[in-house]
Design a protein around this motif. Structure first.
Motif, PDB file in Angstrom:
ATOM      1  N   SER A   1       0.815  -1.214   0.000  1.00 19.28           N
ATOM      2  CA  SER A   1       0.000   0.000   0.000  1.00 19.28           C
ATOM      3  C   SER A   1       0.848   1.264   0.000  1.00 19.28           C
TER       4      SER A   1
ATOM      5  N   THR B   1      -5.488   4.275   2.761  1.00 19.03           N
ATOM      6  CA  THR B   1      -4.869   3.029   3.217  1.00 19.03           C
ATOM      7  C   THR B   1      -5.803   2.346   4.225  1.00 19.03           C
TER       8      THR B   1
ATOM      9  N   ASN C   1      -6.944   0.544  -2.980  1.00 12.48           N
ATOM     10  CA  ASN C   1      -7.230   0.516  -1.546  1.00 12.48           C
ATOM     11  C   ASN C   1      -8.727   0.505  -1.267  1.00 12.48           C
TER      12      ASN C   1
ATOM     13  N   VAL D   1      -5.599  -5.243  -2.627  1.00  7.02           N
ATOM     14  CA  VAL D   1      -4.283  -4.643  -2.359  1.00  7.02           C
ATOM     15  C   VAL D   1      -3.199  -5.716  -2.372  1.00  7.02           C
TER      16      VAL D   1
END
Length: 449
Positions: free
Chosen positions: A58, A128, A267, A274
């Motif tokens: 990420s 995230t 995300n 991811v």
């Protein structure tokens, strides 16, 4: 200027042979560089789990944002050195080399401070996932603390390549790659440092390769003399370095902004997407980085021949570079077609289910469109080698648009499948512009000769 055995003059000889021989160490270097990145992925995925792998993945777009600027700027700082080498201008070689060093020091200080404190807001900006955020923040902050080591390696390697030495950066990168794998295993498995260990392994190994490059550059390249007068700041040389180097850095960053936008879309699709895209992208990079190495060779080749006034050789070099890329793309597609399942299992293990299936889908789609990336690396780097870095920024805008469209389609309509097409779309848009611009510039230069 005395010809010496530790440099390679790309203004003479068969272009195909010269480009191939010069790019070969670069190709092996990027393969080993990607090998330790791949080993990092395997160790994190196997010993820390899918969540840790997703946390590291990420951060990729933010890492790319800074690393792209550093790589672009440092490659750009090497272009005037290559042009001066081709023109046999020894004084300019020294002034560009040392003034580039001062620019790198300022860049290292500024980027390290800004990116370290901006890490948390940026991770929040790209959405995230909450379960990945703490590990992602720890990892990327350590990577940002290592920005000076990245600049040291990239500038020293770029300077060596400007003199036609692509072998020694490869040798030193090989040493650091093996060191990185060893440190990954020790820090993660034996010292239980988690994702922190993976980040520190990357920073420390890059420091070693940068120091080795610098040692070789200053002690072994016969053209370089350490003279106090060359250390003085030169407004003219600083300006020329900035005109070529900084736009190249911004061009890489503009492209990286597209990656940030695409990462945001990934995300939003959740932790499974991811992790799958992270695994697929790591494998993809192992196959496409050699194309970027051929591109770096073309930048030096074009720079030296432009300095020597050999436009005919630049045109011939483009044709031969495209031939090399085309043959390699076919080879890469065949390997991925037969081995993609094994590659994914190596990264994720045999019990990853949906994550593995999505990673395999990513590789199956993107590998059929590698030729866009290969051709882009030829034309973009020729454009940069000619010194037209500001125009090259627009190719980065093309990549930004392509990745933005892919991310929007993924979130709004087609889900993960659109993510698989985002990078090829970005490459194609940037390629269209670079082909048009290089053709136009070469005609303009020939008209003036």
């Amino acid at each position: 200027m005395k010809k010496n055995k530790r440099t390679m003059d790309l203004t003479a000889g068969n272009p195909l042979v010269q480009i191939f021989l010069f790019s070969l160490p670069l190709v092996f270097g990027t393969l080993f560089q990607q090998l330790y990145s791949f080993a990092d992925t395997v160790i994190v995925g196997r010993f820390l789990g899918v969540s840790a792998l997703g946390a590291v993945g990420s951060t990729y777009s933010l890492h790319f944002l800074t690393l792209g600027f550093v790589q672009g700027a440092c490659i750009g700082f090497g272009i005037p050195i290559a042009q001066s080498f081709g023109a046999k201008n020894r004084d300019d070689i020294h002034r560009y080399l040392w003034n580039g060093m001062w620019l790198c020091l300022m860049m290292a200080l500024l980027l390290t401070v800004v990116m370290f404190f901006a890490a948390a807001p940026l991770l929040q900006l790209v959405h995230t996932p909450d379960d990945l955020f703490p590990m992602a923040l720890t990892y990327i902050r350590i990577i940002f603390l290592g920005i000076p080591t990245s600049i040291l390696y990239n500038y020293s390697a770029s300077a060596l390549r400007a003199f036609g030495d692509s072998r020694h950066p490869f040798y030193f990168l090989l040493i650091s790659s093996l060191l990185n794998i060893l440190l990954d295993y020790l820090l993660i498995v034996h010292f239980h440092m988690g994702v922190d260990g993976a980040a520190w392994a990357t920073v420390l190994s890059q420091l070693i390769s940068g120091l080795l490059n610098t040692w070789w550059l200053l002690s072994k390249i016969e053209l370089i003399e350490i003279r106090r007068t060359d250390f003085a700041l030169s407004r003219f040389h600083i300006r020329q370095l900035c005109v070529i180097g900084l736009p190249m850095g911004f061009e890489y960053s503009v492209s990286a902004i597209g990656a940030v936008i695409m990462q945001n879309a990934i995300n939003l699709l959740g932790s499974v997407a991811v992790a799958a895209q992270t695994a697929g992208e790591k494998i993809r990079q192992m196959f496409t980085l050699p194309m970027e190495s051929v591109g770096m060779a073309m930048a030096t080749y074009a720079g030296q021949n432009y300095g020597a006034g050999r436009i005919d050789r630049i045109k011939s070099g483009i044709k031969n570079g495209l031939l090399i890329q085309g043959i390699y793309c076919i080879f890469a597609w065949i390997v991925i077609f037969f081995c993609k399942g094994w590659f994914v299992e190596l990264v994720l293990g045999s019990k990853s289910g949906e994550v593995s299936a999505l990673a395999i889908q990513y590789l199956a789609i993107i590998s059929t469109l590698f030729i866009f990336h290969g051709a882009l690396m030829i034309f973009r780097n020729v454009l940069q080698g000619l010194g037209y870095s500001i125009q090259a920024i627009l190719s980065g805008i093309g990549e930004l648009i392509g990745r933005s469209i892919g991310g929007w389609l993924a979130v709004s309509f087609f889900g993960y499948t659109a993510i698989c097409y985002s990078n090829p779309l970005a490459w194609a848009l940037a390629l269209f512009y670079c082909v048009w611009m290089v053709t136009r510039i070469l005609k303009k230069i020939q008209t003036k000769q």
